[in-house]
Design a protein around this motif. Structure first.
Motif, mmCIF file in Angstrom:
data_model
loop_
_atom_site.group_PDB
_atom_site.id
_atom_site.type_symbol
_atom_site.label_atom_id
_atom_site.label_comp_id
_atom_site.label_asym_id
_atom_site.label_seq_id
_atom_site.Cartn_x
_atom_site.Cartn_y
_atom_site.Cartn_z
ATOM 1 N N UNK A 65 43.243 54.565 37.778
ATOM 2 C CA UNK A 65 42.459 54.329 36.578
ATOM 3 C C UNK A 65 41.057 53.882 36.994
ATOM 4 N N UNK A 66 40.076 53.891 36.050
ATOM 5 C CA UNK A 66 38.703 53.512 36.400
ATOM 6 C C UNK A 66 38.632 52.104 36.988
ATOM 7 N N UNK A 67 37.556 51.890 37.737
ATOM 8 C CA UNK A 67 37.349 50.604 38.389
ATOM 9 C C UNK A 67 37.143 49.491 37.369
ATOM 10 N N UNK A 68 37.636 48.317 37.692
ATOM 11 C CA UNK A 68 37.256 47.084 37.022
ATOM 12 C C UNK A 68 36.645 46.184 38.083
ATOM 13 N N UNK A 69 36.022 45.125 37.653
ATOM 14 C CA UNK A 69 35.508 44.152 38.601
ATOM 15 C C UNK A 69 36.426 42.945 38.634
ATOM 16 N N UNK A 70 36.715 42.494 39.839
ATOM 17 C CA UNK A 70 37.482 41.275 40.039
ATOM 18 C C UNK A 70 36.513 40.108 40.043
ATOM 19 N N UNK A 71 36.845 39.091 39.269
ATOM 20 C CA UNK A 71 35.989 37.911 39.154
ATOM 21 C C UNK A 71 36.740 36.683 39.660
ATOM 22 N N UNK A 72 36.002 35.714 40.155
ATOM 23 C CA UNK A 72 36.553 34.404 40.455
ATOM 24 C C UNK A 72 35.654 33.368 39.809
ATOM 25 N N UNK A 73 36.241 32.645 38.834
ATOM 26 C CA UNK A 73 35.434 31.696 38.048
ATOM 27 C C UNK A 73 34.188 32.392 37.501
ATOM 28 N N UNK A 74 34.406 33.622 37.000
ATOM 29 C CA UNK A 74 33.384 34.457 36.350
ATOM 30 C C UNK A 74 32.363 35.055 37.308
ATOM 31 N N UNK A 75 32.524 34.837 38.608
ATOM 32 C CA UNK A 75 31.604 35.398 39.601
ATOM 33 C C UNK A 75 32.171 36.713 40.124
ATOM 34 N N UNK A 76 31.413 37.813 40.033
ATOM 35 C CA UNK A 76 31.913 39.106 40.531
ATOM 36 C C UNK A 76 32.186 39.061 42.026
ATOM 37 N N UNK A 77 33.356 39.601 42.419
ATOM 38 C CA UNK A 77 33.745 39.575 43.825
ATOM 39 C C UNK A 77 33.910 40.969 44.404
#
Length: 389
Positions: free
Chosen positions: A88-100
């Motif tokens: 499926x299309x990419x999502x962004x992984x976040x940690x405490x709302x910071x893109x990782x």
């Protein structure tokens, strides 16, 4: 990897796997496994070219700092054109709302759309693990699980059966039908067959033989069988002759006192019996084609796990060390997962040992160690190999 964390990929992936992923209601469309045998309460995601089974339904995951962006990325964020077809299309992984990092999810396999002639969905017979592994629990019942006094405290093998998501006994004909479809429609590369332990002295080896023969009659893919050590070692040759390419016999817990508490039924098969079984099985399947699961975080110390793993590797047994995942509805559902630092302290020296003895996961023909998605061990292997070279 687009992660902003100043750490190696192995450390980052270990953090993610131990802390889990906190999904919102918008994320629930993705493929996941809840309850049952195998990697339960997990979500398969691919990050930086590595596919991991990441806990999503556990209490640890509900408090995880790792989340997904609310909107999927456009095609401009996809760096490999092949990913659009397979995931499926990419999502962004976040940690405490910071893109990782950019992550993808395995798509629903095509074979899930099919059913047997008598109306049983293929997904009730076998499931997709990771991206190219077919997995099945041939017997969804177990003499250990049926007795509260003897049940493994972390096990949820009966949950998916009670929920109507599987059937109690998959026949060789059903397994062959689904395996053929999964290979032809979804490019499955290898198969994992596990089982609840039956009452017989073979402890599951017999049903492994029957199932492997059925599958290999219609499709030629490597198969890992998983069962408790049979009382008679003749079963190892029988399983190999039936088409089993690699064998898993899982310790899970090492310290004798912990085994009696956490795996009371399985602890009746002593450590001495397990190690004799490993020796007998390696003589048949070869070095690196026999493996055992070790669940880190259940009380075994770092030193105990590392020392035992070194002994296993020297014997030719691949120790697949994975972080314990507390599964809802089990007696250990409130036990916390191990910390990332604990896992790294175990996995880094183990990976170096496996590299030194040329017994890494990529050499395993089939099964959990070959897949590697339930642990970041294979990533530590790659880093150890790069340093060694």
């Amino acid at each position: 990897m687009t992660t902003q964390l100043k750490m190696k990929a192995s450390q980052f992936l270990t953090e993610l796997q131990t802390k889990g992923l906190r999904l919102t209601s918008l994320d629930q469309e993705h493929v996941s496994r809840r309850g049952g045998a195998g990697p339960s309460d997990h979500q398969a995601i691919t990050v930086d070219g590595t596919t991991l089974m990441v806990p999503i339904y556990t209490q640890t995951a509900w408090a995880s700092p790792f989340t997904l962006s609310n909107e999927e990325m456009s095609d401009e964020g996809i760096h490999n054109a092949d990913d659009t077809a397979q995931n499926k299309p990419f999502s962004q992984l976040l940690s405490n709302s910071i893109p990782l990092a950019d992550v993808t999810f395995a798509k629903d396999p095509e074979f899930y759309k099919l059913s047997t002639a008598d109306g049983i969905p293929y997904s009730h017979i076998a499931t997709l693990h990771s991206t190219d592994v077919l997995a099945t629990t041939v017997l969804q019942t177990c003499i250990r699980y049926e007795s509260r006094r003897k049940a493994c405290q972390f096990c949820s093998i009966g949950q998916s059966l009670r929920a109507g998501r599987t059937i109690a006994h998959k026949t060789p004909e059903q397994l062959a039908e689904v395996a053929k479809a999964a290979v032809e429609l979804d490019g499955i590369k290898h198969i994992v067959m596990t089982t609840g332990t039956p009452a017989g002295a073979d402890r599951g080896a017999k049903v492994m033989c029957e199932s492997a023969k059925g599958i290999k009659a219609v499709v030629d893919v490597p198969i890992q069988g998983q069962c408790e050590p049979p009382k008679d070692p003749i079963w190892y040759q029988r399983m190999k002759d039936a088409g089993i390419d690699s064998l898993g016999m899982h310790l899970e817990v090492i310290t004798p006192e912990l085994r009696k508490t956490i795996t009371p039924g399985k602890s009746e098969v002593s450590l001495d019996e397990y190690f004799q079984a490993f020796e007998d099985a390696v003589a048949v399947f070869g070095r690196g084609q026999v493996s055992t699961y070790i669940l880190a975080g259940l009380g075994d110390t770092e030193e105990t796990i590392i020392d035992t793993c070194r002994k296993l590797v020297a014997m030719g047994v691949y120790p697949f060390v994975v972080p314990f995942v507390p599964i809802s509805g089990t007696p250990l559902e409130d036990r916390p997962a191990p910390t990332a630092s604990f896992m790294e302290a175990v996995l880094r020296p183990l990976a170096q040992e496996l590299v030194n003895l040329h017994m890494t996961s990529d050499k395993v023909k089939a099964g959990c160690a070959r897949c590697g998605a339930c642990s970041s061990l294979s990533r530590f292997e790659k880093e150890a190999a790069d340093v060694t070279v």
